[in-house]
Motif scaffolding. Structure first.
Motif, PDB file in Angstrom:
ATOM      1  N   THR A 115      -8.245   4.609   5.734  1.00 40.78           N
ATOM      2  CA  THR A 115      -7.623   4.323   7.059  1.00 40.78           C
ATOM      3  C   THR A 115      -6.489   2.996   6.164  1.00 40.78           C
ATOM      4  OG1 THR A 115     -10.062   3.490   7.862  1.00 40.78           O
ATOM      5  CG2 THR A 115      -8.530   1.891   8.069  1.00 40.78           C
ATOM      6  N   GLU A 116      -6.636   3.126   5.033  1.00 40.01           N
ATOM      7  CA  GLU A 116      -5.692   2.080   5.212  1.00 40.01           C
ATOM      8  C   GLU A 116      -3.918   3.474   4.673  1.00 40.01           C
ATOM      9  OE1 GLU A 116      -3.634   2.340   0.082  1.00 40.01           O
ATOM     10  OE2 GLU A 116      -5.732   1.063   0.770  1.00 40.01           O
ATOM     11  N   LYS A 117      -4.512   4.499   4.243  1.00 37.42           N
ATOM     12  CA  LYS A 117      -3.169   5.082   4.458  1.00 37.42           C
ATOM     13  C   LYS A 117      -2.651   6.138   6.151  1.00 37.42           C
ATOM     14  CE  LYS A 117      -2.901   6.272  -0.123  1.00 37.42           C
ATOM     15  NZ  LYS A 117      -2.117   5.386  -0.583  1.00 37.42           N
TER      16      LYS A 117
ATOM     17  N   ALA B 270     -12.318   3.986   3.545  1.00 34.74           N
ATOM     18  CA  ALA B 270     -11.129   3.148   3.657  1.00 34.74           C
ATOM     19  C   ALA B 270      -9.815   3.476   2.989  1.00 34.74           C
ATOM     20  CB  ALA B 270     -12.063   1.767   1.761  1.00 34.74           C
ATOM     21  N   LEU B 271      -9.825   4.423   1.850  1.00 36.52           N
ATOM     22  CA  LEU B 271      -8.433   5.451   1.780  1.00 36.52           C
ATOM     23  C   LEU B 271      -8.035   6.261   3.304  1.00 36.52           C
ATOM     24  CD1 LEU B 271      -6.505   6.126  -0.504  1.00 36.52           C
ATOM     25  CD2 LEU B 271      -8.143   8.668  -0.310  1.00 36.52           C
TER      26      LEU B 271
ATOM     27  N   ASN C 179       0.949  -1.538  -0.132  1.00 35.61           N
ATOM     28  CA  ASN C 179       0.120   0.449   0.095  1.00 35.61           C
ATOM     29  C   ASN C 179       0.832   1.345  -0.519  1.00 35.61           C
ATOM     30  OD1 ASN C 179      -2.214  -1.633  -0.082  1.00 35.61           O
ATOM     31  ND2 ASN C 179      -1.961  -1.396   2.310  1.00 35.61           N
TER      32      ASN C 179
ATOM     33  N   GLY D 168       5.468   1.874   2.638  1.00 36.58           N
ATOM     34  CA  GLY D 168       4.400   0.571   2.468  1.00 36.58           C
ATOM     35  C   GLY D 168       4.610   0.212   1.488  1.00 36.58           C
TER      36      GLY D 168
ATOM     37  N   THR E 100     -14.199   8.514  10.814  1.00 38.30           N
ATOM     38  CA  THR E 100     -13.125   7.841  10.467  1.00 38.30           C
ATOM     39  C   THR E 100     -12.431   7.930  11.079  1.00 38.30           C
ATOM     40  OG1 THR E 100     -13.828   7.602   8.260  1.00 38.30           O
ATOM     41  CG2 THR E 100     -11.418   6.808   8.209  1.00 38.30           C
TER      42      THR E 100
ATOM     43  N   ASP F  71       1.945   2.031  10.904  1.00 37.52           N
ATOM     44  CA  ASP F  71       3.585   1.084   9.925  1.00 37.52           C
ATOM     45  C   ASP F  71       4.477   2.065  10.366  1.00 37.52           C
ATOM     46  OD1 ASP F  71       1.274  -0.760  10.934  1.00 37.52           O
ATOM     47  OD2 ASP F  71       0.907  -1.044   9.101  1.00 37.52           O
TER      48      ASP F  71
ATOM     49  N   ASN G  50      -3.128   3.190   8.464  1.00 37.53           N
ATOM     50  CA  ASN G  50      -2.202   2.488   9.171  1.00 37.53           C
ATOM     51  C   ASN G  50      -0.879   2.592   8.042  1.00 37.53           C
ATOM     52  OD1 ASN G  50      -3.831   2.133  10.353  1.00 37.53           O
ATOM     53  ND2 ASN G  50      -5.159   0.494   9.077  1.00 37.53           N
ATOM     54  N   THR G  51      -0.851   2.675   6.251  1.00 35.61           N
ATOM     55  CA  THR G  51       0.743   2.997   6.358  1.00 35.61           C
ATOM     56  C   THR G  51       1.516   3.487   7.002  1.00 35.61           C
ATOM     57  OG1 THR G  51      -0.363   1.808   4.087  1.00 35.61           O
ATOM     58  CG2 THR G  51       1.747   3.389   3.786  1.00 35.61           C
TER      59      THR G  51
END
Length: 352
Positions: free
Chosen positions: A184-186, A181-182, A150, A289, A231, A192, A188-189
């Motif tokens: 949350t994904e970003k 969704a976007l 990602n 990512g 979100t 991490d 999380n990236t």
């Protein structure tokens, strides 16, 4: 287990009519860098000798046809083509774009196959590199397709880190791209990568709003109330230290950014204008990512000064140092994950 010593850094040569050749030469004229890594420039020895002569460089190259022949302690050039290239500094040339792509493809293949540990990409011209094999708005999207993961454009210095929800997207289309969704994904990236690549145990992240004043309760748009706030609330309730949305116009000027480990902007200019204003010449574009480490300087081809010998290599050199440090941090993270009872020693930063 990865090896933190003898780190091999691949360099895609970028647009030959820009400042890439000059900043690469200036970087490796400091021979001490060869104690930190083994560089491999993906180009041709003819092109690199042209740059050497033009910029009066004293670098001695080790010309190779296969990565297995690289020499530690030397500046290696892996020949991706044999024919001479007509270089005209400052000119936009689709033929030169073809060679930038050849370099990038060869370097990316080596990165995928773990023949190199880190990739540093010199600037490309996003227009003249376009072809059937490259239909991307930039390096980030191309590498995401080739390497998996990602991907996220993450502009970083030692003290400022800015990620983007959307990167090379027209402003009129930004709100259409942003979803729960976007976001949350970003987030999380970013979370991490701060832990794995920058050794920040409990990251604190700020998120900037989509609309001016984060919508002013719907007066200037509903996206922040309908998408962003709910979100972020969910993500925070799940245990991450995520705050916002913040009004972007005052966030950097008030120095609020100093209270966070990273900031996530909703779109390109919202994040990159303040980042480059605060750190231009010292910033690094890191693609977070991905399964591999890729960095680049925070500037473009700079046609207006190409060939004049006045280009500043600082950002390229920072990209090199940061790529090496991130690779080492990942090695430490993997070692700690494999053996969680082992106490990790504090790792000194690379001296620049």
């Amino acid at each position: 287990m990865k090896n933190k010593e003898n780190i091999v850094v691949g360099i895609s040569v970028g647009d030959l009519n820009g400042i890439s050749g000059e900043i690469i030469l200036k970087t490796f004229e400091d021979s001490r860098i060869l104690e930190l890594c083994t560089p491999v420039i993906f180009a041709s020895i003819k092109v690199m000798h042209f740059f050497k002569k033009h910029f009066n460089s004293e670098i001695e190259f080790n010309s190779i046809r296969d990565i297995s022949h690289l020499a530690h302690g030397k500046v290696n050039v892996l020949n991706c083509w044999k024919e001479p290239v007509n270089i005209n500094f400052g000119q936009e040339d689709t033929k030169v774009g073809e060679y930038a792509l050849k370099s990038l493809q060869s370097a990316t293949k080596a990165l995928k196959e773990a023949q190199i540990d880190v990739l540093v990409t010199a600037p490309i011209n996003k227009y003249n590199i376009q072809s059937e094999a490259f239909t991307f708005p930039g390096h980030t999207d191309y590498l995401a397709k080739e390497l998996g993961g990602n991907s996220l454009m993450f502009m970083v210095t030692d003290t400022l880190k800015v990620g983007l929800l959307t990167d090379h997207v027209p402003v009129k289309d930004v709100s259409e791209h942003i979803s729960e969704a976007l976001i949350t994904e970003k987030i999380n990236t970013v979370y991490d990568t701060l832990r794995k690549d920058f050794k920040i145990v409990k990251p604190k992240i700020a998120v900037l709003g989509i609309n001016p004043h984060t919508g002013d309760n719907g007066v200037i748009g509903n996206e922040d109330d309908d998408i962003m706030r709910p979100t972020l609330k969910k993500i925070k309730e799940a245990g991450k230290l995520v705050y916002g949305p913040y009004a972007a116009d005052s966030f950097f000027g008030s120095n609020n950014y100093k209270n966070f480990d990273a900031i996530i902007a909703s779109y390109h200019d919202q994040g990159l204008i303040p980042f480059k204003t605060l750190s231009f010449g010292q910033g690094v574009n890191f693609t977070a990512g991905l399964t591999r480490v890729r960095t680049s300087p925070d500037h473009g081809t700079a046609y207006e000064i190409a060939g004049k010998g006045v280009a500043d290599e600082s950002s390229f050199k920072e990209a090199l140092f940061m790529g090496i440090q991130i690779y080492r941090n990942r090695c430490d993270f993997e070692e700690l994950t494999a053996n969680p009872l082992k106490k990790q020693p504090r790792k000194a930063s690379i001296k620049k």
